[in-house]
Design a protein around this motif. Structure first.
Motif: not given
Length: 140
Positions: A64-82
């Motif tokens: 991520a360069h300055q002012n850039h964002s990482l964005q992603f979707d996930f299934d809250t039923r499959k993932h207990l944490s990130w």
């Protein structure tokens, strides 16, 4: 003619509309419980490498360069944490970015939509329902 909305803009607009509708009507509308969005914006004056892992998946490394964002979707039923690891020419570290309620999650800190900002102070999150940005993790 207006430019089409990105999926992220559409998700944020939808969440805001639901919040405003619930505030207007006076009844809380339960958010979706199976769809989560994690967004991390780099507000540091230099690039940062971000690697996020859940209990069942690893998101590809993101530079991520300055002012850039990482964005992603996930299934809250499959993932207990990130958990995400940050590496840069400045501060670095590994932090819990989202945790499900089933895994003893942070409750109202960050539910299905987690909007984080990384800056020289540390990691901040937009607190759900309040519009306030809260410093959660400070760099050591």
């Amino acid at each position: 003619m207006a430019a089409p909305m990105s999926p992220w803009s559409l998700a944020v607009a939808t969440a805001l509309a639901i919040f405003l509708l619930s505030a207007t009507v006076g009844e809380a509308i339960p958010p979706s419980t199976d769809h989560g969005i994690l967004s991390i914006k780099n507000n540091l004056p230099y690039p940062i490498n971000i690697v996020c892992n859940s209990n069942t998946a690893m998101h590809p490394p993101f530079y991520a360069h300055q002012n850039h964002s990482l964005q992603f979707d996930f299934d809250t039923r499959k993932h207990l944490s990130w958990t995400c690891t940050f590496q840069s020419e400045g501060p670095d570290g590994t932090f819990i970015m989202w945790k499900s309620k089933a895994a003893g999650g942070p409750g109202n800190l960050c539910l299905e939509v987690c909007q984080w900002k990384v800056d020289l102070q540390g990691l901040k999150v937009l607190r759900n329902g309040t519009g306030k940005i809260v410093l959660v993790y400070m760099w050591h």
